[in-house]
Design a protein around this motif. Structure first.
Motif, PDB file in Angstrom:
ATOM      1  N   GLY A 176     -47.287  60.158 -19.760  1.00 59.10           N
ATOM      2  CA  GLY A 176     -48.162  60.836 -18.805  1.00 59.10           C
ATOM      3  C   GLY A 176     -49.029  61.925 -19.402  1.00 59.10           C
ATOM      4  N   ARG A 177     -48.999  62.110 -20.684  1.00 56.28           N
ATOM      5  CA  ARG A 177     -49.904  63.077 -21.319  1.00 56.28           C
ATOM      6  C   ARG A 177     -50.221  62.637 -22.745  1.00 56.28           C
ATOM      7  NH1 ARG A 177     -47.231  66.219 -25.046  1.00 56.28           N
ATOM      8  NH2 ARG A 177     -44.972  66.443 -24.779  1.00 56.28           N
ATOM      9  N   CYS A 178     -51.304  63.232 -23.303  1.00 61.68           N
ATOM     10  CA  CYS A 178     -51.672  62.869 -24.673  1.00 61.68           C
ATOM     11  C   CYS A 178     -50.772  63.585 -25.674  1.00 61.68           C
ATOM     12  CB  CYS A 178     -53.114  63.273 -24.950  1.00 61.68           C
ATOM     13  SG  CYS A 178     -54.270  62.228 -24.085  1.00 61.68           S
ATOM     14  N   PHE A 179     -50.558  62.972 -26.797  1.00 62.18           N
ATOM     15  CA  PHE A 179     -49.792  63.619 -27.876  1.00 62.18           C
ATOM     16  C   PHE A 179     -50.229  63.012 -29.214  1.00 62.18           C
ATOM     17  CE2 PHE A 179     -46.769  60.255 -29.147  1.00 62.18           C
ATOM     18  CZ  PHE A 179     -47.035  59.338 -28.137  1.00 62.18           C
ATOM     19  N   ALA A 180     -49.919  63.742 -30.302  1.00 64.81           N
ATOM     20  CA  ALA A 180     -50.243  63.252 -31.649  1.00 64.81           C
ATOM     21  C   ALA A 180     -49.108  62.339 -32.103  1.00 64.81           C
ATOM     22  CB  ALA A 180     -50.394  64.426 -32.609  1.00 64.81           C
ATOM     23  N   VAL A 181     -49.459  61.103 -32.453  1.00 68.39           N
ATOM     24  CA  VAL A 181     -48.412  60.109 -32.741  1.00 68.39           C
ATOM     25  C   VAL A 181     -48.011  60.076 -34.231  1.00 68.39           C
ATOM     26  CG1 VAL A 181     -49.843  58.039 -33.169  1.00 68.39           C
ATOM     27  CG2 VAL A 181     -47.665  57.816 -31.964  1.00 68.39           C
ATOM     28  N   LEU A 182     -48.804  60.726 -35.089  1.00 65.05           N
ATOM     29  CA  LEU A 182     -48.511  60.657 -36.530  1.00 65.05           C
ATOM     30  C   LEU A 182     -47.099  61.156 -36.896  1.00 65.05           C
ATOM     31  CD1 LEU A 182     -49.397  60.068 -39.479  1.00 65.05           C
ATOM     32  CD2 LEU A 182     -50.520  62.292 -39.511  1.00 65.05           C
ATOM     33  N   PRO A 183     -46.636  62.312 -36.365  1.00 65.55           N
ATOM     34  CA  PRO A 183     -45.282  62.764 -36.749  1.00 65.55           C
ATOM     35  C   PRO A 183     -44.203  61.730 -36.420  1.00 65.55           C
ATOM     36  CG  PRO A 183     -46.458  64.537 -35.646  1.00 65.55           C
ATOM     37  CD  PRO A 183     -47.306  63.308 -35.509  1.00 65.55           C
ATOM     38  N   SER A 184     -44.332  61.052 -35.290  1.00 70.28           N
ATOM     39  CA  SER A 184     -43.339  60.044 -34.939  1.00 70.28           C
ATOM     40  C   SER A 184     -43.396  58.872 -35.930  1.00 70.28           C
ATOM     41  CB  SER A 184     -43.603  59.557 -33.508  1.00 70.28           C
ATOM     42  OG  SER A 184     -42.751  58.504 -33.197  1.00 70.28           O
ATOM     43  N   MET A 185     -44.610  58.507 -36.347  1.00 73.05           N
ATOM     44  CA  MET A 185     -44.746  57.416 -37.324  1.00 73.05           C
ATOM     45  C   MET A 185     -44.149  57.824 -38.668  1.00 73.05           C
ATOM     46  SD  MET A 185     -46.063  54.879 -35.875  1.00 73.05           S
ATOM     47  CE  MET A 185     -45.570  55.166 -34.220  1.00 73.05           C
ATOM     48  N   GLN A 186     -44.312  59.111 -39.017  1.00 76.57           N
ATOM     49  CA  GLN A 186     -43.723  59.578 -40.287  1.00 76.57           C
ATOM     50  C   GLN A 186     -42.203  59.508 -40.220  1.00 76.57           C
ATOM     51  OE1 GLN A 186     -45.738  63.307 -40.032  1.00 76.57           O
ATOM     52  NE2 GLN A 186     -47.163  62.818 -41.687  1.00 76.57           N
ATOM     53  N   ALA A 187     -41.642  59.866 -39.055  1.00 74.82           N
ATOM     54  CA  ALA A 187     -40.182  59.820 -38.913  1.00 74.82           C
ATOM     55  C   ALA A 187     -39.694  58.373 -39.030  1.00 74.82           C
ATOM     56  CB  ALA A 187     -39.774  60.423 -37.572  1.00 74.82           C
ATOM     57  N   ILE A 188     -40.432  57.450 -38.409  1.00 71.76           N
ATOM     58  CA  ILE A 188     -40.029  56.030 -38.472  1.00 71.76           C
ATOM     59  C   ILE A 188     -40.067  55.526 -39.913  1.00 71.76           C
ATOM     60  CG2 ILE A 188     -40.705  53.657 -37.873  1.00 71.76           C
ATOM     61  CD1 ILE A 188     -41.686  54.761 -35.160  1.00 71.76           C
ATOM     62  N   THR A 189     -41.207  55.722 -40.586  1.00 73.08           N
ATOM     63  CA  THR A 189     -41.342  55.098 -41.916  1.00 73.08           C
ATOM     64  C   THR A 189     -40.420  55.763 -42.933  1.00 73.08           C
ATOM     65  OG1 THR A 189     -43.241  56.476 -42.485  1.00 73.08           O
ATOM     66  CG2 THR A 189     -43.718  54.327 -41.522  1.00 73.08           C
ATOM     67  N   LEU A 190     -40.153  57.064 -42.756  1.00 73.87           N
ATOM     68  CA  LEU A 190     -39.231  57.718 -43.696  1.00 73.87           C
ATOM     69  C   LEU A 190     -37.809  57.175 -43.509  1.00 73.87           C
ATOM     70  CD1 LEU A 190     -38.856  59.741 -45.944  1.00 73.87           C
ATOM     71  CD2 LEU A 190     -38.439  61.512 -44.244  1.00 73.87           C
ATOM     72  N   GLU A 191     -37.391  57.052 -42.254  1.00 78.87           N
ATOM     73  CA  GLU A 191     -36.028  56.534 -42.037  1.00 78.87           C
ATOM     74  C   GLU A 191     -35.922  55.082 -42.530  1.00 78.87           C
ATOM     75  OE1 GLU A 191     -34.283  57.238 -38.149  1.00 78.87           O
ATOM     76  OE2 GLU A 191     -32.692  55.762 -38.557  1.00 78.87           O
ATOM     77  N   VAL A 192     -36.979  54.297 -42.266  1.00 79.93           N
ATOM     78  CA  VAL A 192     -36.942  52.885 -42.701  1.00 79.93           C
ATOM     79  C   VAL A 192     -36.826  52.788 -44.218  1.00 79.93           C
ATOM     80  CG1 VAL A 192     -38.382  50.815 -42.961  1.00 79.93           C
ATOM     81  CG2 VAL A 192     -38.095  51.857 -40.707  1.00 79.93           C
ATOM     82  N   ILE A 193     -37.662  53.545 -44.941  1.00 84.36           N
ATOM     83  CA  ILE A 193     -37.630  53.393 -46.408  1.00 84.36           C
ATOM     84  C   ILE A 193     -36.321  53.949 -46.966  1.00 84.36           C
ATOM     85  CG2 ILE A 193     -38.980  55.470 -47.004  1.00 84.36           C
ATOM     86  CD1 ILE A 193     -39.276  52.136 -48.788  1.00 84.36           C
ATOM     87  N   MET A 194     -35.810  55.040 -46.367  1.00 90.36           N
ATOM     88  CA  MET A 194     -34.517  55.585 -46.822  1.00 90.36           C
ATOM     89  C   MET A 194     -33.416  54.536 -46.657  1.00 90.36           C
ATOM     90  SD  MET A 194     -34.173  58.792 -47.756  1.00 90.36           S
ATOM     91  CE  MET A 194     -34.917  60.352 -47.664  1.00 90.36           C
ATOM     92  N   ARG A 195     -33.405  53.898 -45.491  1.00 89.49           N
ATOM     93  CA  ARG A 195     -32.342  52.921 -45.229  1.00 89.49           C
ATOM     94  C   ARG A 195     -32.524  51.659 -46.057  1.00 89.49           C
ATOM     95  NH1 ARG A 195     -31.094  53.194 -38.844  1.00 89.49           N
ATOM     96  NH2 ARG A 195     -29.944  51.300 -39.348  1.00 89.49           N
ATOM     97  N   ALA A 196     -33.797  51.245 -46.252  1.00 87.51           N
ATOM     98  CA  ALA A 196     -34.026  50.055 -47.082  1.00 87.51           C
ATOM     99  C   ALA A 196     -33.608  50.344 -48.519  1.00 87.51           C
ATOM    100  CB  ALA A 196     -35.494  49.637 -47.025  1.00 87.51           C
TER     101      ALA A 196
END
Ligand code: HEM
Length: 436
Positions: A118-138
């Motif tokens: 229901g409101r605008c937000f900056a999505v980059l920090p969430s993408m950074q959290a996703i890709t960091l966790e993915v590469i750490m786990r991979a």
């Protein structure tokens, strides 16, 4: 040509240079360094297919040496570079790579649930959290979150130390100085702590190679042997693990943020994407990702340093010259991409560009090792977002500007989007993006 403008308004500056000087021009980022920039696909082809012993790439990445270490594939050239590249490649392709799909989806779905509605937000920090966790786990394969955090915390902090240009600059200016307020001293202490943990983990895994690990990249690299039967040494392994974490997360996060930023501002493209997904047709999402990486390339250029004189585009370049194929400018050529500023994924289905005309991952023997992994992850994350949310932007939202972060061209405001939760009644929109 003076290049302070490149620091401040990089894309406008590059556009202006190209308009004024054509397909070849020289930048001087510092008094003692010249870079010949080219936007000519013929030159790009010659650079990417040229003799790697003549065109060194490792030297161009030297500013990353204090973090990566001398055994990083990004910094090596010649035979050692090829040896490392061959050892690193297998986990990033085919079935082995697809084995990380489940982790990617689980991480993406969990992080997307945290987005506001229901409101605008900056999505980059969430993408950074996703890709960091993915590469750490991979890379590490720890399923146990507590163990992951014990090694991941210190690693995250050193990656953070080089996450923006001012931080990289502060480190370069204070390198070797150990005063109480020196950013370098703090960085060196972080690196020491991370190295202790990494070397302890390497020793533990060497003692017990089967252990509780399986197909994680760390275990695969430990077991890898070159044709002479030689494994990576402890310090080479340490340097490559850090390299993969650094090369693999910020780039992919930025590319994902741009994809959502573009989709949110292009309802026609978004609609077509949802229909294609509903029909089980993967080709349009593929085209959306290609078009995003064309129009908003995350890495704007690659650099090669000449080891002997070379003629390029009618210019005689001396040994020691730096040549930079400009990914950004090649991708905006109207002769290859009609109406180059329009976001039109269809162009990749109607008239795909040639090998040296779409180059977001560089090329030749230095082409990005993680390109397939990155695109695979992007598809999974975008699909998870389309399933859970109705993507859009503030009405009349303008395209977001481009800013330089550490090594990337990133959305200036962190890619502001709206992503309203889909109510069960209105799930039609989202249900069309199937999980595959
Ligand atoms: C959208 C995401 C990504 C982009 C745009 C990107 C872009 C690039 C570019 C432009 C290069 C330099 C190529 C050249 O000099 O010709 C590169 C190299 C590299 N990338 Fe990526 N990259 C991405 C994701 C990844 C991922 C996920 C990984 C690994 C997990 C990775 C690992 C590497 C490595 C190891 C190299 C050095 C290759 C060599 O020197 O032989 N990258 N990448």
């Amino acid at each position: 040509m003076m290049s302070a403008g490149f620091m401040l308004v990089p894309t406008r500056f590059l556009d202006a240079c190209h308009e004024r000087c054509g397909d070849y021009f020289t930048l001087r980022p510092t008094a003692d360094r010249e870079i010949v920039v080219t936007a000519d696909p013929e030159a790009v082809k010659r650079v990417f297919t040229g003799d790697p012993d003549l065109l060194h790439a490792g030297e161009g990445n030297i500013t990353l040496a204090p973090l990566l270490g001398p055994g990083s594939v990004l910094l090596l050239d010649g035979a050692e570079h090829l040896r490392h590249r061959r050892l690193l490649l297998p986990p990033f392709h085919g079935e082995r790579m697809r084995a990380y799909g489940e982790t990617m989806e689980e991480v993406a779905e969990r992080r997307i649930r945290e987005w506001p509605s229901g409101r605008c937000f900056a999505v980059l920090p969430s993408m950074q959290a996703i890709t960091l966790e993915v590469i750490m786990r991979a890379v590490f394969g720890f399923e146990d979150a507590e163990r992951r955090d014990r090694i991941g915390g210190p690693l995250r902090r050193i990656l953070d130390a080089v996450a923006s240009r001012p931080r990289v600059l502060a480190l370069a200016l204070t390198a070797g100085r150990n005063g109480p307020l020196s950013p370098w001293r703090r960085f060196a202490a972080l690196r020491e702590r991370a190295d202790e943990l990494l070397y302890a983990e390497i020793a533990a895994r060497r003692r017990d190679p089967g252990g509780e690990h399986g197909d994680d990249i760390f275990s695969l690299l430990l077991a890898a042997r070159d044709p002479d039967g030689r494994p990576l040494s402890d310090s080479e392994l340490r340097d490559e693990l850090i390299t993969l974490l650094l090369a693999g997360h910020e780039t992919t996060a930025t590319a994902l943020a741009w994809t959502l930023e573009r989709l949110a501002r292009a309802p026609r493209v978004l609609d077509r994407l949802l229909s294609a997904e509903a029909a089980g047709d993967d080709s349009y999402l593929d085209a959306v990702i290609k078009e995003t990486l064309r129009l908003r390339p995350v890495v704007p250029a690659v650099v090669r340093r000449l080891q002997a004189p070379m003629e390029l585009g009618g210019w005689e370049l001396p040994a020691g010259a730096n040549i930079a194929p400009s990914i950004y400018l090649v991708h905006r050529r109207p002769d290859i991409y009609p109406r180059p500023l329009a976001f039109r994924p269809e162009r990749f289905l109607e008239d795909p560009p040639g090998t040296y005309e779409w180059i977001p991952f560089g090329g030749g023997v230095r082409r990005c090792l993680g390109a397939s992994f990155a695109v695979f992850e992007m598809k999974i994350v975008i699909r998870a977002a389309l399933r859970a949310r109705r993507i859009g932007a503030r009405s009349g939202a303008r395209p977001e500007g481009v800013t330089r972060r550490a090594i990337t061209f990133a959305p200036a405001r962190g890619a502001r989007i709206r992503a309203d939760r889909v109510s069960p009644a209105g799930a039609g929109h989202a249900a069309r993006a199937q999980s595959r």
